[in-house]
Design a protein around this motif. Structure first.
Motif, PDB file in Angstrom:
ATOM      1  N   PRO A 130       6.118 -10.822 -14.132  1.00  0.00           N
ATOM      2  CA  PRO A 130       4.978 -11.556 -13.574  1.00  0.00           C
ATOM      3  C   PRO A 130       5.435 -12.516 -12.469  1.00  0.00           C
ATOM      4  CG  PRO A 130       4.830 -11.489 -15.964  1.00  0.00           C
ATOM      5  CD  PRO A 130       6.169 -10.915 -15.609  1.00  0.00           C
ATOM      6  N   GLY A 131       4.726 -12.468 -11.377  1.00  0.00           N
ATOM      7  CA  GLY A 131       5.078 -13.309 -10.242  1.00  0.00           C
ATOM      8  C   GLY A 131       5.962 -12.626  -9.219  1.00  0.00           C
ATOM      9  N   ASP A 132       6.543 -11.470  -9.573  1.00  0.00           N
ATOM     10  CA  ASP A 132       7.395 -10.761  -8.611  1.00  0.00           C
ATOM     11  C   ASP A 132       6.590 -10.117  -7.492  1.00  0.00           C
ATOM     12  OD1 ASP A 132       9.681 -11.418  -9.964  1.00  0.00           O
ATOM     13  OD2 ASP A 132       9.921  -9.474 -10.954  1.00  0.00           O
ATOM     14  N   VAL A 133       5.377  -9.708  -7.814  1.00  0.00           N
ATOM     15  CA  VAL A 133       4.542  -9.011  -6.841  1.00  0.00           C
ATOM     16  C   VAL A 133       3.426  -9.949  -6.384  1.00  0.00           C
ATOM     17  CG1 VAL A 133       3.082  -7.002  -6.401  1.00  0.00           C
ATOM     18  CG2 VAL A 133       5.030  -6.810  -7.959  1.00  0.00           C
ATOM     19  N   PRO A 134       3.330 -10.243  -5.092  1.00  0.00           N
ATOM     20  CA  PRO A 134       2.265 -11.135  -4.619  1.00  0.00           C
ATOM     21  C   PRO A 134       0.884 -10.634  -5.034  1.00  0.00           C
ATOM     22  CG  PRO A 134       3.864 -10.710  -2.887  1.00  0.00           C
ATOM     23  CD  PRO A 134       4.205  -9.783  -4.005  1.00  0.00           C
ATOM     24  N   ALA A 135      -0.026 -11.555  -5.210  1.00  0.00           N
ATOM     25  CA  ALA A 135      -1.366 -11.202  -5.690  1.00  0.00           C
ATOM     26  C   ALA A 135      -2.059 -10.215  -4.763  1.00  0.00           C
ATOM     27  CB  ALA A 135      -2.206 -12.476  -5.843  1.00  0.00           C
ATOM     28  N   ALA A 136      -1.787 -10.298  -3.464  1.00  0.00           N
ATOM     29  CA  ALA A 136      -2.461  -9.428  -2.497  1.00  0.00           C
ATOM     30  C   ALA A 136      -1.792  -8.066  -2.356  1.00  0.00           C
ATOM     31  CB  ALA A 136      -2.517 -10.115  -1.139  1.00  0.00           C
ATOM     32  N   CYS A 137      -0.713  -7.835  -3.103  1.00  0.00           N
ATOM     33  CA  CYS A 137       0.038  -6.579  -2.983  1.00  0.00           C
ATOM     34  C   CYS A 137      -0.319  -5.627  -4.112  1.00  0.00           C
ATOM     35  CB  CYS A 137       1.530  -6.863  -2.992  1.00  0.00           C
ATOM     36  SG  CYS A 137       2.571  -5.395  -2.812  1.00  0.00           S
ATOM     37  N   ARG A 138      -0.771  -4.440  -3.772  1.00  0.00           N
ATOM     38  CA  ARG A 138      -1.060  -3.417  -4.779  1.00  0.00           C
ATOM     39  C   ARG A 138       0.205  -2.632  -5.094  1.00  0.00           C
ATOM     40  NH1 ARG A 138      -6.797  -0.703  -2.738  1.00  0.00           N
ATOM     41  NH2 ARG A 138      -7.610  -2.550  -1.663  1.00  0.00           N
ATOM     42  N   ILE A 139       0.239  -2.060  -6.294  1.00  0.00           N
ATOM     43  CA  ILE A 139       1.352  -1.195  -6.687  1.00  0.00           C
ATOM     44  C   ILE A 139       0.811   0.205  -6.920  1.00  0.00           C
ATOM     45  CG2 ILE A 139       3.121  -0.713  -8.412  1.00  0.00           C
ATOM     46  CD1 ILE A 139       3.436  -3.622  -8.905  1.00  0.00           C
ATOM     47  N   ALA A 140       1.459   1.189  -6.327  1.00  0.00           N
ATOM     48  CA  ALA A 140       1.118   2.594  -6.554  1.00  0.00           C
ATOM     49  C   ALA A 140       2.373   3.312  -7.026  1.00  0.00           C
ATOM     50  CB  ALA A 140       0.599   3.241  -5.275  1.00  0.00           C
ATOM     51  N   THR A 141       2.234   4.109  -8.067  1.00  0.00           N
ATOM     52  CA  THR A 141       3.382   4.862  -8.581  1.00  0.00           C
ATOM     53  C   THR A 141       3.256   6.356  -8.296  1.00  0.00           C
ATOM     54  OG1 THR A 141       2.315   4.944 -10.757  1.00  0.00           O
ATOM     55  CG2 THR A 141       3.913   3.182 -10.382  1.00  0.00           C
ATOM     56  N   ASP A 142       2.196   6.736  -7.633  1.00  0.00           N
ATOM     57  CA  ASP A 142       2.034   8.119  -7.182  1.00  0.00           C
ATOM     58  C   ASP A 142       1.365   8.089  -5.818  1.00  0.00           C
ATOM     59  OD1 ASP A 142       2.945   9.973  -9.342  1.00  0.00           O
ATOM     60  OD2 ASP A 142       1.455   8.859 -10.503  1.00  0.00           O
ATOM     61  N   ALA A 143       1.934   8.807  -4.881  1.00  0.00           N
ATOM     62  CA  ALA A 143       1.313   8.907  -3.560  1.00  0.00           C
ATOM     63  C   ALA A 143       0.287  10.033  -3.578  1.00  0.00           C
ATOM     64  CB  ALA A 143       2.362   9.173  -2.498  1.00  0.00           C
ATOM     65  N   GLY A 144      -0.861   9.764  -3.005  1.00  0.00           N
ATOM     66  CA  GLY A 144      -1.894  10.788  -2.948  1.00  0.00           C
ATOM     67  C   GLY A 144      -1.962  11.446  -1.582  1.00  0.00           C
ATOM     68  N   GLU A 145      -3.028  12.164  -1.362  1.00  0.00           N
ATOM     69  CA  GLU A 145      -3.281  12.800  -0.075  1.00  0.00           C
ATOM     70  C   GLU A 145      -4.677  12.429   0.393  1.00  0.00           C
ATOM     71  OE1 GLU A 145      -2.725  16.989  -0.348  1.00  0.00           O
ATOM     72  OE2 GLU A 145      -0.536  16.854  -0.485  1.00  0.00           O
ATOM     73  N   GLY A 146      -4.817  12.266   1.685  1.00  0.00           N
ATOM     74  CA  GLY A 146      -6.117  11.968   2.263  1.00  0.00           C
ATOM     75  C   GLY A 146      -6.422  12.929   3.377  1.00  0.00           C
ATOM     76  N   ASP A 147      -7.480  12.646   4.102  1.00  0.00           N
ATOM     77  CA  ASP A 147      -7.797  13.472   5.263  1.00  0.00           C
ATOM     78  C   ASP A 147      -6.669  13.340   6.285  1.00  0.00           C
ATOM     79  OD1 ASP A 147     -10.209  14.147   4.105  1.00  0.00           O
ATOM     80  OD2 ASP A 147     -11.302  12.530   5.100  1.00  0.00           O
ATOM     81  N   ALA A 148      -6.202  14.462   6.770  1.00  0.00           N
ATOM     82  CA  ALA A 148      -5.064  14.465   7.686  1.00  0.00           C
ATOM     83  C   ALA A 148      -5.370  13.665   8.946  1.00  0.00           C
ATOM     84  CB  ALA A 148      -4.683  15.899   8.046  1.00  0.00           C
ATOM     85  N   LEU A 149      -4.450  12.798   9.316  1.00  0.00           N
ATOM     86  CA  LEU A 149      -4.591  12.016  10.535  1.00  0.00           C
ATOM     87  C   LEU A 149      -3.802  12.672  11.662  1.00  0.00           C
ATOM     88  CD1 LEU A 149      -4.249   8.269   9.409  1.00  0.00           C
ATOM     89  CD2 LEU A 149      -6.292   9.704   9.530  1.00  0.00           C
ATOM     90  N   SER A 150      -4.351  12.633  12.847  1.00  0.00           N
ATOM     91  CA  SER A 150      -3.638  13.164  14.009  1.00  0.00           C
ATOM     92  C   SER A 150      -2.535  12.203  14.413  1.00  0.00           C
ATOM     93  CB  SER A 150      -4.608  13.377  15.170  1.00  0.00           C
ATOM     94  OG  SER A 150      -5.259  12.152  15.495  1.00  0.00           O
ATOM     95  N   ARG A 151      -1.662  12.677  15.279  1.00  0.00           N
ATOM     96  CA  ARG A 151      -0.518  11.870  15.668  1.00  0.00           C
ATOM     97  C   ARG A 151      -0.952  10.556  16.326  1.00  0.00           C
ATOM     98  NH1 ARG A 151       4.600  15.589  17.560  1.00  0.00           N
ATOM     99  NH2 ARG A 151       4.814  16.706  15.574  1.00  0.00           N
ATOM    100  N   SER A 152      -0.136   9.542  16.100  1.00  0.00           N
ATOM    101  CA  SER A 152      -0.449   8.197  16.551  1.00  0.00           C
ATOM    102  C   SER A 152      -0.466   8.095  18.073  1.00  0.00           C
ATOM    103  CB  SER A 152       0.579   7.218  15.980  1.00  0.00           C
ATOM    104  OG  SER A 152       0.438   5.946  16.558  1.00  0.00           O
ATOM    105  N   ALA A 153      -1.311   7.203  18.565  1.00  0.00           N
ATOM    106  CA  ALA A 153      -1.328   6.864  19.987  1.00  0.00           C
ATOM    107  C   ALA A 153      -0.922   5.401  20.167  1.00  0.00           C
ATOM    108  CB  ALA A 153      -2.715   7.092  20.567  1.00  0.00           C
ATOM    109  N   ALA A 154      -0.098   4.893  19.243  1.00  0.00           N
ATOM    110  CA  ALA A 154       0.276   3.484  19.248  1.00  0.00           C
ATOM    111  C   ALA A 154       1.092   3.122  20.487  1.00  0.00           C
ATOM    112  CB  ALA A 154       1.085   3.160  17.994  1.00  0.00           C
TER     113      ALA A 154
END
Length: 496
Positions: free
Chosen positions: A118-142
């Motif tokens: 407790p306290g190691d992870v900031p309150a605003a930080c989520r934890i995920a233990t499995d990566a999912g998939e979403g709608d494919a994004l095109s290459r960045s234009a950053a």
């Protein structure tokens, strides 16, 4: 060979090999460049689904899984900043990195997440233990100058500090290394270094920039590396000096030694004895001695054709880098004159994350004679350039030993100590001495029975003022998170 196009792109464009060519090969099979890019696109879509603000930091604390390899590109494609955490770090260090970076997400494994308190992870930080998939994004234009990653140093001399790297830093580093290593599409790079280490992460990017394939490997013993070279038909292997020492002490099948065509070293200087040993063990391999620092990624490399004649050299500037040897007054040092190595050009990082004081001390205006100008990295490392412009590393200013009026490079003592059979690893440390100012203590891996022979060689090959006052023998020497000898820990133990 990769062309030296100086036009940077967003780093997620780096998967640019032939669509059907292998990009990654592991125990589960082969992933083509097209399949890898598609996986990055779907992972980026999953990250975008969290609704984080542009530039939010997303951290990974993972072994070398496929997801860990895709994340630097997926985060960039989603407009986020990737913060890779070395998997060997423990909860206190992870907690510091999460808090310091202001991470909005930590992607890790359930077993690792369970070690956090407790306290190691900031309150605003989520934890995920499995990566999912979403709608494919095109290459960045950053914008290539936008922040793409924060890489934390190992923290052996205090808490880890985050180095801010842009898309351009990462892209030009990948292109430059792929070019001077002459990586080609049929090469297979065995990636054994941590992906949170700039040298380890660049193994992915430079391999993919050349259209080649990478095999990520987490290993427990040097034997695991030997087996992987054989199994995956690796042509290229990168390491740091302690790893080379271990690999040279291992048994190698002829098939593996004959297949390796390229060995690259950074994170510490190769000793002449180690160069000779690598040449004998891997006769078909070209050996690239390199020097770099996270703040400027890579500074120099030595043409492999010169390594037999100049095993003590770190070479000349890499592509896209300007390397200067500078006197304390800011003017250019002459050939044969020691000075501080200063790195200018587009590989220079954007400073330390949320640390203006340390940024101002390391990132300062380039010397007046710099052709790039702008902000440069003042490394704190002392080097000497010879008449041909080849550089030799002398030491770090904060590691130099001042004894009896002499400034002594620990490396000079260590190279002689490790040139014989008594020890393969040694660290020279300066300790307070009322008469000398500092006395030299040599900490060596091996047995005390070898001390008479080592003393004899040291007396033969080093002047009197460089002789160790004592030699301390250890069964093993500590290493930091990046596999380098932990010089700070060794020095602290000696001075305790």
């Amino acid at each position: 060979m990769v062309s030296l196009d100086a036009t940077p792109r967003p780093i997620d464009h780096v998967l640019r090999g032939a669509p059907d060519a292998a990009a990654l090969v592991d125990r589960d099979g082969t992933v083509s460049h097209a399949e890898a890019d598609a996986a990055v696109a779907r992972l980026a879509g999953w990250l975008a689904g969290f609704g984080f603000a542009p530039g939010a930091r997303v951290a990974t604390w993972l072994p070398k899984t496929r997801i860990a390899c895709w994340m630097p590109l997926a985060a960039a494609r989603a407009g986020l900043v990737h913060v890779p955490v070395n998997p060997v770090l423990r909860r206190a260090q992870v907690a510091h990195i999460l808090a310091d970076s202001g991470a909005s997400l930590l992607l890790t494994q359930a077993t690792r997440a369970a070690t956090l308190e407790p306290g190691d992870v900031p309150a605003a930080c989520r934890i995920a233990t499995d990566a999912g998939e979403g709608d494919a994004l095109s290459r960045s234009a950053a914008d290539p100058n936008a922040l793409a990653a924060i890489l934390y140093t190992s923290g052996s001399t205090g808490r880890p500090k985050g180095v801010m790297l842009s898309h351009a830093n990462l892209w030009l580093g990948a292109v430059g290394v792929a070019h001077y290593l002459a990586i080609v599409p049929h090469d297979r790079v065995l990636a054994v270094l941590p992906l949170g280490f700039d040298y380890g992460q660049n193994q992915l990017f430079s391999t993919w920039a050349a259209g080649a394939s990478v095999t990520p490997l987490d290993y427990l013993t040097p034997r695991d590396v030997v087996k992987a070279v054989t199994r995956f038909k690796a042509t290229t292997l990168a390491g740091v000096p302690p790893l080379w020492t271990q690999l040279l002490e291992s048994d190698w099948p002829e098939e593996a030694t004959a297949r390796l065509r390229r060995l690259t070293n950074s994170g510490g200087a190769l000793t002449p004895a180690m160069v000779r040993a690598l040449r004998t063990r891997f006769p078909q391999a070209r050996i690239f001695a390199m020097y770099g620092l996270t703040e400027a990624f890579r500074s120099t490399f030595l043409n492999p054709d010169l390594i037999d004649a100049r095993p003590d050299s770190i070479g000349r500037a890499v592509p896209f880098a300007e390397v200067l040897v500078v006197r304390p007054d800011g003017t250019a040092a002459a050939a044969g004159e020691a000075g501080e190595l200063v790195h200018a050009g587009p590989l220079v990082a954007h400073g330390y994350w949320q640390d203006d004081e340390r940024t101002a001390s390391r990132f300062r205006p380039a010397p007046a004679h710099s052709r790039y100008g702008g902000v440069a990295v003042w490394s704190g490392d002392t080097v000497v350039a010879d008449a041909d412009g080849l550089l030799r590393f002398v030491g770090r200013d904060d590691e130099m030993i001042k004894s009896a009026g002499h400034r002594i490079s620990p490396q000079e003592v260590e190279e002689v100590a490790t040139a014989g059979a008594e020890t393969a690893e040694a660290v020279a440390v300066g300790v307070p001495d009322a008469r000398l100012g500092q006395a030299i203590v040599l900490v060596a891996r091996g047995q005390a029975e070898g001390e008479p022979a080592l003393r004899a060689r040291l007396k033969r090959d080093l002047p009197a003022y460089m002789q160790p006052a004592r030699i301390e023998w250890r069964a093993a020497l500590p290493r930091n998170a990046n596999g380098k000898l932990d010089r700070s820990a060794i020095a602290a133990a000696v001075r305790a």
